[in-house]
Design a protein around this motif. Sequence first.
Motif, PDB file in Angstrom:
ATOM      1  N   PHE A   1     -30.082  74.774 -27.967  1.00  0.00           N
ATOM      2  CA  PHE A   1     -29.509  74.344 -26.691  1.00  0.00           C
ATOM      3  C   PHE A   1     -29.447  75.487 -25.687  1.00  0.00           C
ATOM      4  N   ARG A   2     -29.033  76.670 -26.133  1.00  0.00           N
ATOM      5  CA  ARG A   2     -28.983  77.827 -25.219  1.00  0.00           C
ATOM      6  C   ARG A   2     -30.383  78.324 -24.874  1.00  0.00           C
ATOM      7  N   THR A   3     -31.270  78.317 -25.858  1.00  0.00           N
ATOM      8  CA  THR A   3     -32.653  78.703 -25.609  1.00  0.00           C
ATOM      9  C   THR A   3     -33.287  77.806 -24.549  1.00  0.00           C
ATOM     10  N   MET A   4     -32.902  76.532 -24.551  1.00  0.00           N
ATOM     11  CA  MET A   4     -33.418  75.568 -23.580  1.00  0.00           C
ATOM     12  C   MET A   4     -32.660  75.634 -22.250  1.00  0.00           C
ATOM     13  N   GLY A   5     -31.809  76.637 -22.093  1.00  0.00           N
ATOM     14  CA  GLY A   5     -31.065  76.805 -20.848  1.00  0.00           C
ATOM     15  C   GLY A   5     -29.935  75.808 -20.684  1.00  0.00           C
ATOM     16  N   ARG A   6     -29.436  75.247 -21.819  1.00  0.00           N
ATOM     17  CA  ARG A   6     -28.398  74.212 -21.791  1.00  0.00           C
ATOM     18  C   ARG A   6     -28.826  73.027 -20.913  1.00  0.00           C
ATOM     19  N   TYR A   7     -30.108  72.747 -20.959  1.00  0.00           N
ATOM     20  CA  TYR A   7     -30.675  71.707 -20.105  1.00  0.00           C
ATOM     21  C   TYR A   7     -30.189  70.326 -20.542  1.00  0.00           C
ATOM     22  N   VAL A   8     -29.698  69.549 -19.573  1.00  0.00           N
ATOM     23  CA  VAL A   8     -29.321  68.152 -19.793  1.00  0.00           C
ATOM     24  C   VAL A   8     -29.854  67.368 -18.599  1.00  0.00           C
ATOM     25  N   ALA A   9     -30.820  66.511 -18.848  1.00  0.00           N
ATOM     26  CA  ALA A   9     -31.518  65.816 -17.767  1.00  0.00           C
ATOM     27  C   ALA A   9     -30.592  64.846 -17.035  1.00  0.00           C
ATOM     28  N   PRO A  10     -30.791  64.668 -15.742  1.00  0.00           N
ATOM     29  CA  PRO A  10     -30.013  63.683 -14.980  1.00  0.00           C
ATOM     30  C   PRO A  10     -30.154  62.287 -15.579  1.00  0.00           C
ATOM     31  N   GLY A  11     -29.012  61.600 -15.703  1.00  0.00           N
ATOM     32  CA  GLY A  11     -29.011  60.236 -16.207  1.00  0.00           C
ATOM     33  C   GLY A  11     -29.083  60.104 -17.711  1.00  0.00           C
ATOM     34  N   SER A  12     -29.169  61.235 -18.429  1.00  0.00           N
ATOM     35  CA  SER A  12     -29.338  61.163 -19.880  1.00  0.00           C
ATOM     36  C   SER A  12     -28.021  61.123 -20.650  1.00  0.00           C
ATOM     37  N   ALA A  13     -26.896  61.329 -19.958  1.00  0.00           N
ATOM     38  CA  ALA A  13     -25.600  61.348 -20.650  1.00  0.00           C
ATOM     39  C   ALA A  13     -24.577  60.563 -19.842  1.00  0.00           C
ATOM     40  N   PRO A  14     -24.709  59.228 -19.807  1.00  0.00           N
ATOM     41  CA  PRO A  14     -23.822  58.431 -18.961  1.00  0.00           C
ATOM     42  C   PRO A  14     -22.348  58.511 -19.343  1.00  0.00           C
ATOM     43  N   SER A  15     -22.051  58.852 -20.598  1.00  0.00           N
ATOM     44  CA  SER A  15     -20.646  58.938 -21.008  1.00  0.00           C
ATOM     45  C   SER A  15     -19.961  60.179 -20.453  1.00  0.00           C
ATOM     46  N   GLY A  16     -20.752  61.150 -20.018  1.00  0.00           N
ATOM     47  CA  GLY A  16     -20.181  62.405 -19.565  1.00  0.00           C
ATOM     48  C   GLY A  16     -19.891  63.378 -20.678  1.00  0.00           C
ATOM     49  N   ALA A  17     -20.305  63.050 -21.915  1.00  0.00           N
ATOM     50  CA  ALA A  17     -20.053  63.940 -23.042  1.00  0.00           C
ATOM     51  C   ALA A  17     -20.779  65.272 -22.872  1.00  0.00           C
ATOM     52  N   LEU A  18     -21.917  65.233 -22.187  1.00  0.00           N
ATOM     53  CA  LEU A  18     -22.650  66.449 -21.827  1.00  0.00           C
ATOM     54  C   LEU A  18     -22.803  66.480 -20.316  1.00  0.00           C
TER      55      LEU A  18
ATOM     56  N   ASP B   1     -44.605  68.060 -36.356  1.00  0.00           N
ATOM     57  CA  ASP B   1     -44.360  66.631 -36.494  1.00  0.00           C
ATOM     58  C   ASP B   1     -43.045  66.259 -35.817  1.00  0.00           C
ATOM     59  N   LEU B   2     -43.099  65.283 -34.935  1.00  0.00           N
ATOM     60  CA  LEU B   2     -41.887  64.797 -34.282  1.00  0.00           C
ATOM     61  C   LEU B   2     -41.267  63.747 -35.194  1.00  0.00           C
ATOM     62  N   GLU B   3     -40.316  64.193 -36.014  1.00  0.00           N
ATOM     63  CA  GLU B   3     -39.752  63.333 -37.055  1.00  0.00           C
ATOM     64  C   GLU B   3     -38.939  62.192 -36.474  1.00  0.00           C
ATOM     65  N   VAL B   4     -38.108  62.501 -35.475  1.00  0.00           N
ATOM     66  CA  VAL B   4     -37.208  61.484 -34.930  1.00  0.00           C
ATOM     67  C   VAL B   4     -36.781  61.885 -33.523  1.00  0.00           C
ATOM     68  N   LEU B   5     -36.685  60.910 -32.629  1.00  0.00           N
ATOM     69  CA  LEU B   5     -36.061  61.117 -31.323  1.00  0.00           C
ATOM     70  C   LEU B   5     -34.584  60.802 -31.465  1.00  0.00           C
ATOM     71  N   LEU B   6     -33.739  61.746 -31.056  1.00  0.00           N
ATOM     72  CA  LEU B   6     -32.287  61.606 -31.179  1.00  0.00           C
ATOM     73  C   LEU B   6     -31.699  61.196 -29.835  1.00  0.00           C
ATOM     74  N   VAL B   7     -31.194  59.978 -29.746  1.00  0.00           N
ATOM     75  CA  VAL B   7     -30.530  59.529 -28.527  1.00  0.00           C
ATOM     76  C   VAL B   7     -29.042  59.802 -28.712  1.00  0.00           C
ATOM     77  N   ASP B   8     -28.521  60.740 -27.940  1.00  0.00           N
ATOM     78  CA  ASP B   8     -27.193  61.305 -28.177  1.00  0.00           C
ATOM     79  C   ASP B   8     -26.100  60.705 -27.312  1.00  0.00           C
ATOM     80  N   ASP B   9     -26.326  59.537 -26.758  1.00  0.00           N
ATOM     81  CA  ASP B   9     -25.295  58.875 -25.965  1.00  0.00           C
ATOM     82  C   ASP B   9     -25.433  57.377 -26.190  1.00  0.00           C
ATOM     83  N   GLY B  10     -24.491  56.611 -25.625  1.00  0.00           N
ATOM     84  CA  GLY B  10     -24.531  55.168 -25.759  1.00  0.00           C
ATOM     85  C   GLY B  10     -23.469  54.645 -26.712  1.00  0.00           C
ATOM     86  N   ASP B  11     -22.818  53.570 -26.321  1.00  0.00           N
ATOM     87  CA  ASP B  11     -21.753  52.957 -27.124  1.00  0.00           C
ATOM     88  C   ASP B  11     -21.931  51.439 -27.103  1.00  0.00           C
ATOM     89  N   VAL B  12     -22.628  50.916 -28.097  1.00  0.00           N
ATOM     90  CA  VAL B  12     -22.944  49.479 -28.108  1.00  0.00           C
ATOM     91  C   VAL B  12     -21.734  48.608 -28.412  1.00  0.00           C
TER      92      VAL B  12
END
Length: 274
Positions: free
Chosen positions: A17-34, A88-99
């Motif tokens: 996360f720090r190596t990536m500059g703590r990047y969090v794309a717009p619209g990717s965390a609607p809960s505000g957790a990030l 190998d891209l094993e899995v995409l992790l979607v880190d937000d959302g509350d169904v």
Amino acid sequence: MALALDPTHAVHTWSLFRTMGRYVAPGSAPSGALAENTDGGGLPLLELPGQLAAHGFASAQLCHFYLPTTEASYLAELRDAFDTARVDLEVLLVDDGDVVHPEHGHEQQRWLGSWLDVAEQLGTPRVRVPAGDQPPSEETLALGAARLRELAAEHPDLRVLTENWRGLLVDAAATRHLLDLLEGEVGLLIDTGNWDGEDKYRQIAAVAGQAECSQVKARESAPGVLDEADLEQSLEVLAEAGYAGRLSLVYAGSDDDEWGRLAQMQEIVRRALD
């Protein structure tokens, strides 16, 4: 089918996360957790696969919020970058959302569905989504199972997973109940660092045998010091439970040298496996 690779060569990209500059794309965390952040100046995502390969990783779990856009042309470019690096891209992790949110659950389900579309374009065989962020009850567990099964049915070419995580899956009892309701239509990713307490290892052992993917998380026994005993015991629990998938390493400590800490984790895991 999982690739035949050294189990220490898999990584969860939250570790960087720090190596990536703590990047969090717009619209990717609607809960505000990030908090959204595009100004960190970190490693661009398109360069990540090459860096993973250079540091000895052949498998990655990719956090969804690193994607600066979901345009088809960019997704094709990112997919090619992983292919070229032979990671190998094993899995995409979607880190937000509350169904199971009482007001916005349907809306959150549709939002998660859009990320399953992204996973299909990336060519990843699996996507992990949260089961819900409300306290477990007969009602919330049943609703979570129904909505996860709907997501899976809408994307038959993807293996949808959930994780022992967030407000709904607070312990092994809730997780096992949900898995029973899912009847195999949605699988489990086990994270060894998501539960705490004196019975942490017993709780993990109760569900780890049903897991298809893992996140093996390194805690710290002191600032900047990896808790090797916790890591080794977590690995032992996974093995005794019959878990046979990849060991995706997660560094979540305080050191900015994330690559260095991941290398240290690899050595600890290799010794434990030997």
